[in-house]
Design an enzyme around this catalytic site. Sequence first.
Site, mmCIF file in Angstrom:
data_model
loop_
_atom_site.group_PDB
_atom_site.id
_atom_site.type_symbol
_atom_site.label_atom_id
_atom_site.label_comp_id
_atom_site.label_asym_id
_atom_site.label_seq_id
_atom_site.Cartn_x
_atom_site.Cartn_y
_atom_site.Cartn_z
ATOM 1 N N GLU A 173 -40.955 11.743 -26.144
ATOM 2 C CA GLU A 173 -42.348 11.368 -25.886
ATOM 3 C C GLU A 173 -43.109 11.090 -27.180
ATOM 4 O OE1 GLU A 173 -46.319 12.898 -23.433
ATOM 5 O OE2 GLU A 173 -44.425 13.998 -23.265
ATOM 6 N N ASP A 223 -45.051 19.004 -15.070
ATOM 7 C CA ASP A 223 -46.217 19.889 -15.156
ATOM 8 C C ASP A 223 -47.483 19.087 -15.453
ATOM 9 O OD1 ASP A 223 -45.731 19.303 -17.824
ATOM 10 O OD2 ASP A 223 -45.590 21.394 -18.478
ATOM 11 N N SER A 224 -47.321 17.777 -15.624
ATOM 12 C CA SER A 224 -48.473 16.863 -15.706
ATOM 13 C C SER A 224 -49.338 16.959 -14.460
ATOM 14 C CB SER A 224 -47.983 15.422 -15.884
ATOM 15 O OG SER A 224 -47.011 15.094 -14.899
ATOM 16 N N LYS A 252 -36.349 20.959 -16.677
ATOM 17 C CA LYS A 252 -36.658 20.352 -17.976
ATOM 18 C C LYS A 252 -37.435 21.345 -18.819
ATOM 19 C CE LYS A 252 -40.026 17.252 -18.621
ATOM 20 N NZ LYS A 252 -40.818 17.888 -19.721
ATOM 21 N N GLU A 269 -39.168 21.885 -22.943
ATOM 22 C CA GLU A 269 -39.583 21.226 -24.175
ATOM 23 C C GLU A 269 -39.029 21.951 -25.395
ATOM 24 O OE1 GLU A 269 -43.805 20.756 -24.332
ATOM 25 O OE2 GLU A 269 -43.931 19.750 -22.386
ATOM 26 N N ASP A 279 -39.973 20.535 -13.901
ATOM 27 C CA ASP A 279 -40.487 20.874 -15.227
ATOM 28 C C ASP A 279 -40.754 22.374 -15.299
ATOM 29 O OD1 ASP A 279 -41.168 19.950 -17.728
ATOM 30 O OD2 ASP A 279 -42.811 18.691 -17.027
#
Length: 263
Positions: free
Chosen positions: A181, A44-45, A112, A114, A83
Amino acid sequence: MNKKLTISAIKKQKGVKPVVVITAYDALFAKLFEESADMILVGDSLNMSFAGKNDTISATLDQMIYHTNAVCSGAKNSLIICDMPFGTYINKDEALRNSIEVFQKTSADAIKIEGGVDKAEIIQHLTSNGIAVCGHIGLLPQSVRSDGGYKVKGKTEAQKEQLIRDAKAVESAGAFCMVLEGTVAEVAKEIAKSVSIPIIGIGAGADVDGQVLVFSDMLGLFEEFTPKFVKKYLDGASLVREAVASYADEIQKREFPKEEHTY
């Protein structure tokens, strides 16, 4: 890469061979990357480096599905992770519904999400329903607003202990690997030793099981800022700018196209 790596193969690389991960958002770059990368993350960056936003939070599920399809088209032999964007896994049912949509509409191998202990129940629900999950602990970009910025994790004993609990919870829930991270290197090393699945670092030192970088950072294409953990392997922005300037100059001087470019 001649043969697509499986999730089982990735897990077996722990302690044997560092896992190489890079982000991609389109077919063109994905095809260039798959020869060297074990896994490609459709991060999602892209909301920042591709869409020009200030953070990742406004990325949508439709956006991620669109880009994941593009990456899957370009890198057919890569293990591809999508993501899950902010707000798509707020509970077990929402997470499963949205993950199923990703799996049905793309050829992604995994998703993925978080979070650590707080997301373990959701991860377990996904993995028990046929969804392969890559976890993500440490600095969480989707929580940057609630955290008050991008803050390095593992600076205190309490943070270290919580990160280890997070890693173990994510592993126990069935994740096949996890991103770590923005974490102090010595703490990251301990976290990697605490679990049996690969820990993929980004700003987490060298003593983990693999590394991931955002491709536009490591190729020097994104110029707004460069995180400390990024190594630029190419001065991409300057090279592109020079090439486009040469193109424009030749057009203005009527030096392009030449005879060999003409039918």
